[in-house]
Design an enzyme around this catalytic site. Structure first.
Site, PDB file in Angstrom:
ATOM      1  N   ILE A   9       0.843  -1.196   0.000  1.00 26.20           N
ATOM      2  CA  ILE A   9       0.000   0.000   0.000  1.00 26.20           C
ATOM      3  C   ILE A   9       0.878   1.245   0.000  1.00 26.20           C
ATOM      4  CG2 ILE A   9      -1.833   1.259   1.209  1.00 26.20           C
ATOM      5  CD1 ILE A   9      -2.612  -1.388   2.555  1.00 26.20           C
ATOM      6  N   ASN A  89      -2.403   4.099  -3.642  1.00 25.08           N
ATOM      7  CA  ASN A  89      -3.245   5.072  -2.959  1.00 25.08           C
ATOM      8  C   ASN A  89      -2.640   6.472  -2.903  1.00 25.08           C
ATOM      9  OD1 ASN A  89      -5.138   6.147  -0.704  1.00 25.08           O
ATOM     10  ND2 ASN A  89      -3.113   6.161   0.257  1.00 25.08           N
ATOM     11  N   TYR A 156      -4.671  17.720 -11.331  1.00 26.72           N
ATOM     12  CA  TYR A 156      -5.254  16.604 -10.581  1.00 26.72           C
ATOM     13  C   TYR A 156      -6.323  15.894 -11.412  1.00 26.72           C
ATOM     14  CZ  TYR A 156      -7.274  14.034  -6.622  1.00 26.72           C
ATOM     15  OH  TYR A 156      -7.730  13.045  -5.790  1.00 26.72           O
ATOM     16  N   LYS A 160      -5.917  11.927 -12.769  1.00 27.94           N
ATOM     17  CA  LYS A 160      -6.906  10.913 -12.382  1.00 27.94           C
ATOM     18  C   LYS A 160      -7.655  10.375 -13.606  1.00 27.94           C
ATOM     19  CE  LYS A 160      -6.010  10.744  -8.036  1.00 27.94           C
ATOM     20  NZ  LYS A 160      -5.337   9.550  -7.480  1.00 27.94           N
ATOM     21  N   THR A 193      -9.800  14.013   5.188  1.00 32.57           N
ATOM     22  CA  THR A 193      -8.365  13.739   5.152  1.00 32.57           C
ATOM     23  C   THR A 193      -7.568  15.037   5.073  1.00 32.57           C
ATOM     24  OG1 THR A 193      -8.359  13.647   2.740  1.00 32.57           O
ATOM     25  CG2 THR A 193      -8.772  11.569   3.913  1.00 32.57           C
TER      26      THR A 193
END
Length: 253
Positions: A9, A89, A156, A160, A193
């Site tokens: 991860i 991630n 971004y 993605k 987050t």
């Protein structure tokens, strides 16, 4: 018979990555975390549970570090693992600014961390799995921003979107070759987050929707990373994954 399972991860020092690693540990899976800093509470949880745990320090914005660290990990795990899971991630939102005002060094770093690193890692593990006559399940963490333009997020959104296309194409290739390996994407939705904190601290000139994101926090609309991580890990461990599919957390909870 005991089956040795490994979960690799990235970005597991905090947020979704840390929560996913904790969940994997609770499932008795040997967790290998890759990030610049180590999560000590995760290390302690793994030691207490008896689950295997290893940490590798790596700057994912460095191509050389990515290739060397992950080659070493892959060489090790495929010698003894019955099941290998990779969760790409790690991600960064910066630069948040309009085109014409973007910081060139931040653009390069964003592309390297959000796009190049997951592609290189996926490519390497698919190669090693094939050589070992084994299989790997890869989950690339994506975003709804990869499906629509958002002012101030051009880089971004672009990375993605590219992650989504890479995932769909790699999944198609694996399906056509009748490989047992899987590559999927996972869109986690709105989470509470550090990335959200960065977004909320943006200026209105750089990010027109900043007030909307501040309201998400104030209204309690952000899910906890633990809730999202549980959905992600349950998905990754599912034997009935559809290669190349982009799974959305709202469809899983």
């Amino acid at each position: 018979m005991y089956i040795l399972k490994y979960a690799i991860i990235t970005g597991a020092s905090r947020g979704l990555g840390a929560s996913a690693a904790q969940k994997m540990v609770s499932e008795g899976i040997h967790v290998i975390t890759v990030s610049r800093s180590e999560n000590n509470s995760l290390k302690q949880a793994a030691e207490q549970s008896g689950a295997g745990y290893t940490h590798h320090s790596c700057d994912l914005s460095s191509e050389d570090q990515v290739l060397s660290v992950f080659a070493a990990i892959a060489d090790d795990v495929f010698k003894k693992a019955e099941a290998v899971y990779v969760i790409n991630n790690a991600g960064i939102i910066e630069p948040i600014d309009v085109a014409g005002e973007l910081d060139a060094s931040l653009v390069q770093k964003n592309i390297q961390v959000n796009l190049t690193a997951p592609i290189l890692i996926s490519n390497l593990f698919l190669q090693k799995a094939k050589e070992a006559d084994s299989k790997v399940v890869i989950a690339n963490v994506t975003s709804g921003a990869g499906e629509r333009p958002i002012q101030g997020w051009s880089i971004y959104c672009s990375t993605k979107a590219a992650v989504n296309m890479f995932t769909m194409t790699a999944g198609l290739e694996l399906k056509n070759s009748e490989s047992s390996s899987k590559v999927i994407a996972f869109s986690p939705g709105l989470m509470d987050t550090d990335m959200q904190m960065t977004i909320r601290s943006s200026s209105e000139e750089s990010f027109a929707d900043v007030d909307t994101f501040r309201n998400y926090k104030e209204s309690g609309s952000l899910r906890s990373p633990d809730t999202v991580a549980e959905a992600l890990v349950n998905l990754v461990l599912d034997n009935d994954l559809e290669n190349g599919r982009i799974y959305k957390v709202n469809d899983l909870l």
